[in-house]
Structure formats: C-alpha cells, structure tokens
Scaffold this motif. Structure first.
Motif, short mmCIF file in Angstrom:
data_model
loop_
_atom_site.label_atom_id
_atom_site.label_comp_id
_atom_site.label_asym_id
_atom_site.label_seq_id
_atom_site.Cartn_x
_atom_site.Cartn_y
_atom_site.Cartn_z
N ASP A 32 -17.90 32.11 6.80
CA ASP A 32 -17.56 30.73 7.14
C ASP A 32 -16.13 30.68 7.68
O ASP A 32 -15.41 31.67 7.69
N ILE A 33 -15.74 29.48 8.15
CA ILE A 33 -14.45 29.34 8.83
C ILE A 33 -13.28 29.82 7.97
O ILE A 33 -12.43 30.55 8.44
N SER A 34 -13.26 29.43 6.70
CA SER A 34 -12.08 29.76 5.91
C SER A 34 -12.04 31.25 5.61
O SER A 34 -10.96 31.84 5.56
N SER A 35 -13.20 31.87 5.44
CA SER A 35 -13.20 33.32 5.21
C SER A 35 -12.78 34.07 6.47
O SER A 35 -12.08 35.07 6.41
N LYS A 36 -13.23 33.55 7.62
CA LYS A 36 -12.81 34.15 8.88
C LYS A 36 -11.30 34.07 9.03
O LYS A 36 -10.65 35.01 9.45
N TYR A 37 -10.78 32.90 8.66
CA TYR A 37 -9.34 32.69 8.76
C TYR A 37 -8.61 33.69 7.87
O TYR A 37 -7.66 34.33 8.28
N ALA A 38 -9.11 33.85 6.63
CA ALA A 38 -8.48 34.79 5.70
C ALA A 38 -8.51 36.20 6.26
O ALA A 38 -7.53 36.94 6.16
N LEU A 39 -9.64 36.55 6.87
CA LEU A 39 -9.77 37.90 7.42
C LEU A 39 -8.78 38.14 8.56
O LEU A 39 -8.12 39.17 8.63
N ARG A 40 -8.67 37.13 9.42
CA ARG A 40 -7.74 37.30 10.55
C ARG A 40 -6.30 37.39 10.07
O ARG A 40 -5.52 38.19 10.59
N LYS A 41 -5.99 36.58 9.08
CA LYS A 41 -4.64 36.61 8.52
C LYS A 41 -4.36 37.99 7.93
O LYS A 41 -3.29 38.57 8.13
N PHE A 42 -5.37 38.52 7.26
CA PHE A 42 -5.25 39.85 6.66
C PHE A 42 -4.94 40.89 7.74
O PHE A 42 -4.02 41.68 7.62
N VAL A 43 -5.74 40.87 8.80
CA VAL A 43 -5.57 41.86 9.87
C VAL A 43 -4.17 41.76 10.46
O VAL A 43 -3.47 42.75 10.64
N LYS A 44 -3.73 40.52 10.74
CA LYS A 44 -2.41 40.34 11.33
C LYS A 44 -1.32 40.83 10.41
O LYS A 44 -0.40 41.52 10.83
N GLU A 45 -1.44 40.48 9.14
CA GLU A 45 -0.34 40.80 8.22
C GLU A 45 -0.25 42.28 7.91
O GLU A 45 0.84 42.82 7.83
N ILE A 46 -1.41 42.94 7.72
CA ILE A 46 -1.27 44.38 7.44
C ILE A 46 -0.78 45.11 8.68
O ILE A 46 -0.09 46.11 8.58
N ASN A 47 -1.10 44.57 9.84
CA ASN A 47 -0.60 45.18 11.07
C ASN A 47 0.91 45.03 11.17
O ASN A 47 1.62 45.95 11.54
N GLU A 48 1.41 43.85 10.76
CA GLU A 48 2.86 43.65 10.82
C GLU A 48 3.58 44.39 9.70
O GLU A 48 4.57 45.06 9.92
N LYS A 49 3.06 44.26 8.48
CA LYS A 49 3.78 44.80 7.33
C LYS A 49 3.66 46.31 7.22
O LYS A 49 4.59 46.98 6.82
N ARG A 50 2.46 46.83 7.49
CA ARG A 50 2.26 48.26 7.25
C ARG A 50 2.13 49.05 8.53
O ARG A 50 1.91 50.25 8.50
N LYS A 51 2.22 48.36 9.65
CA LYS A 51 2.07 49.01 10.97
C LYS A 51 0.73 49.74 11.09
O LYS A 51 0.63 50.80 11.70
N THR A 52 -0.28 49.20 10.45
CA THR A 52 -1.59 49.82 10.51
C THR A 52 -2.20 49.60 11.89
O THR A 52 -2.13 48.50 12.43
N THR A 53 -2.75 50.66 12.45
CA THR A 53 -3.44 50.54 13.72
C THR A 53 -4.84 50.02 13.44
O THR A 53 -5.50 50.53 12.54
N ILE A 54 -5.27 49.01 14.18
CA ILE A 54 -6.55 48.40 13.86
C ILE A 54 -7.49 48.39 15.07
O ILE A 54 -7.09 48.03 16.18
N ILE A 55 -8.71 48.82 14.82
CA ILE A 55 -9.72 48.80 15.87
C ILE A 55 -10.86 47.95 15.35
O ILE A 55 -11.38 48.22 14.27
N LEU A 56 -11.23 46.92 16.06
CA LEU A 56 -12.32 46.10 15.56
C LEU A 56 -13.35 45.81 16.64
O LEU A 56 -13.02 45.68 17.81
N THR A 57 -14.61 45.72 16.22
CA THR A 57 -15.65 45.28 17.14
C THR A 57 -16.06 43.90 16.67
O THR A 57 -16.00 43.60 15.49
N THR A 58 -16.43 43.06 17.60
CA THR A 58 -16.81 41.72 17.20
C THR A 58 -17.62 41.05 18.30
O THR A 58 -17.58 41.46 19.46
N HIS A 59 -18.36 40.04 17.91
CA HIS A 59 -19.00 39.18 18.91
C HIS A 59 -18.34 37.81 18.90
O HIS A 59 -18.71 36.93 19.64
N ASP A 60 -17.36 37.66 17.98
CA ASP A 60 -16.69 36.38 17.86
C ASP A 60 -15.44 36.42 18.74
O ASP A 60 -14.48 37.13 18.47
#
Lengths: 270, 327
Positions: free
Chosen positions: B192-220
């Motif tokens: 749902d929308i709020s879970s999607k939001y949480a997920l995106r926030k997670f991806v952004k923050e771990i990318n900023e804080k831990r410099k994690t390289t992220i590869i994602l596939t999506t249809h959204d």
C-alpha cells in the motif's frame, strides 16, 4: 570446520528447537498415534504367542520389548529433510537458502537433529512411560548388547537421514512428490522390521532384505537390543559390517548428488 | 572522487534456458514420457554495463525482458551461460562465498524470514550465519529502527505480520550484514501507499548513510522517478537504454505536451506541433522542445481561437517506456 562455522549450526539447532515448540497439537497427535500402534502390536503378539512359548527363538516378553523399543526408535528416525527440500524448491526459497555463506544441507541436518532432540522429550519419554505402564519395562539383553545397540542406532540415524535427504533431492527434478514420500514411508515401515520382525518373513525375501538398507534402520538395532544373537556371533558382526557399508555408500551418493543439485540450482534459478 | 569506484562490472553475459518441448494432446504427453526434446531460449543476450559505488540503478523492462534473470545472475543465484560478473573486482562464479557476504537480496514475492519464528529470532540466526558481532548488529538495528521503526516488531511472530510489516522485516534482514550492494527485485509489489513510502525512504536513507549501492527492478514508475539516478532499460534480453533519467527522456522522448482548453469546440492545428488529442473543448498538442517554445505556441494558438486554460505536461518515464518497449 572452524569454530565460528560450528556456532552457526548450533544457532540453527537452538532456533529449530524454539520452532518445534510451536506445534503442540501435532505432538499430542503423534503420541496418540504411536501409542495406538504400539498397544495394538503388543496385543497382537500376546494373542499369537498364546499357544507356544517361543516362536523363531523368541518368547513373548522379548517380543513386547521389541514393540516398545521399536516405537522409541521411530523417534530417532524422524526427519523432515525431504519435506524441507520439497517446499523450498516449490516456493523458490531454495535459492535464498543456497545464497547464504553456509552449507544448506548442514543447516537441514542441524534442523533435523534439533527436531529429534525436541521429540525425545515430547514423544519418546511419553511412549516409554505408556509402554512401561501397559506393556512391559523394556530392559536390554545386557550391557554389551546395549552398547552395540547404541552404535547401530547411531548408524541407523545417519542411513535414514541420508536416504531421506537424497530422496528430497528428487524434488529438484520433479516438483511434486507427496505420493512418493508416502510410498517410501510405508515401504520402510514394512521392510525394515519396525512392526513385523523380518525373521517372520519367508527365507527368500529375508535374503534379499538383508542386503537392502531398510533392515538396518530397525531390525539390526532391535536384534541387538533384545539379544537375538550373541554379541560375538557371525550374524552380529556381519550385520554391523553391512550397516557400515551402507553408511559409506550412502554418504558417497550424497556427496555426489549434493554437487549436482547445487549446480542444478545455479543453472535453473529458484 | 571516491564514488567513482566500480562495484559491479557485467561483461557480455548471456543466459539461455532449456525449455522442454511438449507435444499436443495425449499423444504428445505420452511421447514426452519417453523422449524429451528441448530447445534453448535466450533470456539475456550479451548484456554489459558497469555500476559505480553509491549509485541507485533502476532496472526496467516489460515482463519477461530478463530483469530478474539479470538480478539473479548478479547476486550469484544463477550462473550465466557465458560472460562474467565482477563484484568489487571478484568474479562471482569463482569466489562465490566471499562475494555473497557483500550482497543483500530482496525478492518482493519471497520472504527470507522464518514463518514460525519471531522476527528477532530470525535476525539472531542471520547474525550467526553471517558472523556479525553483537555490537555491530545492535548498531545496524539502531539505524534500521530510526528508518523503519523495526524494534517494535522484533517480538512479533512473522506469521502474524501484515505484508507491509513483513517487507520491512525483509529489508532489515537483507541489511543486517551491512552489504555493499543491495538487490531489490520488485520490492514494492502489492504494497500500500504508506508501505511503499517507507520502502522508498529506506532505500534513500541507506544509500545516503551507508553508501550502499542499490539495484532495483520495478514496474512502479514512481519508484524510478523518486529513487533512481540511473536507468537501465532491457527488452528481449538486450540493453535498450542506459543513462540518467532526464537524459534518456531528452534523447528518446524530447517533447512536451500542451493541454489547451478552448471556449468552444474548434481546435486549430499548428504546423510545428502535432494535435494528438481532441475531445469537446480540450485539445492536446505534442511539440518538440527544439521546434518551438511553449510561450510561442500559446501565443500563436490564441490568435486562432479563444483559450480558457492551459497546462504543460513534461514527457515522463511513461513516454520513454512506450518508446523503448515499442522498439
């Protein structure tokens, strides 16, 4: 294996014991089923021995001990590895299992040993109590027999686990094998001496079964426990040697299949 | 800059699947029991690219384009038929165990959490599997708690969790061993929308804080627009586009759409743009950014008919996908 490596499997073991506590209903159901089979066989033997003191060199008391110990052995020979592999392959989580830096079959083994540990308390002890109260106190034939029984039971556990594990590996080639698992379960029940000792079978069948691994799951440990043959007898030594031979063969088969299965997953993906 | 370090190097990978040929009807089924004919179907065909440390890369393509196959090859689950994949300079085929320690994977449709256990117990097991020391584990968990509020879920059995909670649990599970690279295969599916939001926030923050390289596939497409610096489009196992989102838009869909509402039903044509939609009082004009400016177009159209309202639609990811998938 490194100490850190062993600690991983210990943690798997601990976690699995926690999981085993989840299903109480299944545990009670199992005790009930085992007790019914055990009591029914006991009455069957009592009826059969009514007119004769010994049949094939055993008396009725020995036969009752056989029945109780057989029910207890069935706890040690419980394993979930075939179902575990089947559901992992079916749901596709096998890929995730195999991606971790541990040996996936080591994890399955640790899980099964944990399951058995839980069952010793949840199943074996209740069966022993019920057996003692309603049938007979199962005393072993003697200390030497008991020691050999433990050795043989240990090997029986491994043979059983390896067969189940390799059986489970079939799931990598054909997905649904519920029916196969059932067939295997009943074949083992019939051909291993778990309910009817193999000495009651016709000689030609007995000769075949002596060379198959099933007899070394129940029949040999049980023979040792009740003292069917003297410790130093040829039957005893030959039995243990063939059991060891099967253990070695199955281990080799397992190692061979393990490699092929791993590459199979790597090629097909979960 | 340190960020320029290449983390993932994919060189000419191909992947073919063996598909069993099945005959039709009973006769075919019977024949299939005896002989098995198979043919090779290419899923990924000569794919090459590089991904640098700290990038968030979006993998898009229609169903069956080879996205998941590529992700699985990069995370060591599948072996390519040919070609090589280097992660941190190590060949994933040859040093699988080492490489796998540096990778986290999340499959949207499969959970790696244990159904019968409480979340914390699953994590404790993973902590041992990846041999993470207690202090580091607690630290990671603190960081994850700030982003996702995971600590309140630790005592909850996984079977009782909602899909959203389980996805949170899975995200943290994949990050416990602090991997350099995180693969997400359709992570937002069914959320749902709020879970999607949480997920995106997670991806952004771990990318900023831990410099994690992220590869994602999506249809959204919103995932891509909000998260990805870079876009890789695959179709039929081939690389179609690779680059920055706005750069790709400019290159393959270099136009905007002007939506005009007139006072009456007449919509005048204009020779520098295309009238692509007209219904009642509303007309849509698609025009190239180089051909004409929006201000000029409005001015010239208003000379021909009376305009009530205007708005401008930027070409977006939808347009790219339409163009790229259409090829």
């Amino acid at each position: 294996m490194s100490r850190a490596g062993i600690r991983v499997y210990l943690q798997v073991y601990k976690t699995q014991i926690i999981r085993s506590m989840t299903y109480k209903f299944e545990v009670y159901g199992n005790i009930l089923m085992q007790s019914i089979i055990m009591l029914a066989s006991a009455y069957f033997w009592k009826a059969l021995f009514k007119n004769s003191d010994t049949v094939k060199g055993v008396d009725v008391d020995t036969m009752l001990i056989y029945t109780v110990v057989s029910a207890m052995i069935s706890v040690v020979l419980t394993c979930n590895v075939e179902r575990r592999i089947m559901t992992s392959v079916d749901k596709g989580t096998i890929a995730i299992d195999m991606m971790r830096p541990v040996n996936v079959f080591g994890v399955f083994l640790a899980e099964d040993i944990a399951g058995i540990t839980a069952l010793v308390f949840q199943n074996m002890l209740p069966i022993l109590v019920i057996g003692c109260l309603f049938i007979k106190l199962p005393t072993p034939a003697g200390p030497a027999h008991f020691a050999l029984f433990l050795v043989s039971l240990f090997m029986a556990f491994w043979i059983n686990w390896l067969i189940a594990c390799m059986f489970g590996m079939i799931a990598f080639w054909t997905l649904n094998m519920d029916a196969l698992i059932q067939v295997k379960k009943h074949l083992i029940r019939l051909l291993s001496g778990s309910i009817i000792p193999l000495w009651f079978f016709p000689a030609w069948l007995r000769n075949i079964l002596e060379w198959l691994p099933f007899a070394y799951l129940y029949q040999l440990p049980l023979d040792l426990y009740i003292g069917k043959y003297p410790v130093s007898s040829a039957q005893c030594q030959r039995g243990l040697c063939v059991q060891l031979l099967w253990l070695v063969l199955l281990t080799m088969g397992f190692l061979f299949l393990q490699k092929r299965v791993t590459s199979k997953v790597m090629i097909q993906g979960g | 800059m340190e960020q320029e370090k290449v983390v993932i190097e994919v060189n000419h990978i191909c992947k073919q699947y063996k598909v069993l040929k099945k005959g039709e009807g009973i006769k075919g089924a019977l024949k299939g029991l005896v002989t098995r004919e198979s043919r090779l179907v290419p899923a990924v065909d000569d794919l090459s690219f590089q991904i640098k440390a700290g990038e968030i890369v979006g993998f898009i393509g229609p169903n069956g384009a080879g996205k998941s196959t590529t992700i699985k090859m990069m995370s060591g689950i599948l072996t390519p038929t040919s070609g090589e994949i280097l992660i941190n300079g190590m060949d994933i085929q040859k040093k699988r165990k080492e490489v796998v320690r540096n990778i986290g994977v999340i499959f949207g449709q499969r959970s790696q959490l244990n159904w019968d256990l409480r979340l914390g117990e699953s994590y404790e097991l993973l902590r041992h599997i990846y041999q993470i020391d207690k202090a580091q584990y607690e630290e990671t968990l603190d960081v994850m708690d700030q982003i996702l509020g995971i600590k309140e879920l630790l005592d909850k059995p996984v079977r009782q969790m909602s899909l959203g909670q389980r996805v949170k649990g899975d995200l943290v599970a994949a990050m416990l061993h602090s991997p350099d690279v995180l693969f997400l295969d359709e992570p937002t599916i069914g959320l749902d929308i709020s879970s999607k939001y949480a997920l995106r926030k997670f991806v952004k923050e771990i990318n900023e804080k831990r410099k994690t390289t992220i590869i994602l596939t999506t249809h959204d497409l919103a995932d891509i627009e909000q998260l990805c610096d870079r876009l890789i489009i695959i179709n039929h196992g081939h690389l179609m586009e690779d680059g920055n989102l706005s750069e790709i838009v400019n290159r393959i869909a270099p136009y905007k759409t002007l939506v005009v509402e007139y006072y009456d039903e007449y919509a005048p044509e204009h020779d520098k743009c295309e009238l692509c939609f007209h219904e009642e009082n509303v007309a849509k004009y698609r025009f190239g950014k180089k051909e004409i400016t929006a201000a000029r177009l409005i001015e010239e159209l208003s000379a021909k008919a009376q305009i009530k309202d205007v708005s401008i639609e930027e070409a977006g990811i939808d347009d790219i996908i339409r163009v790229a998938y259409g090829q």
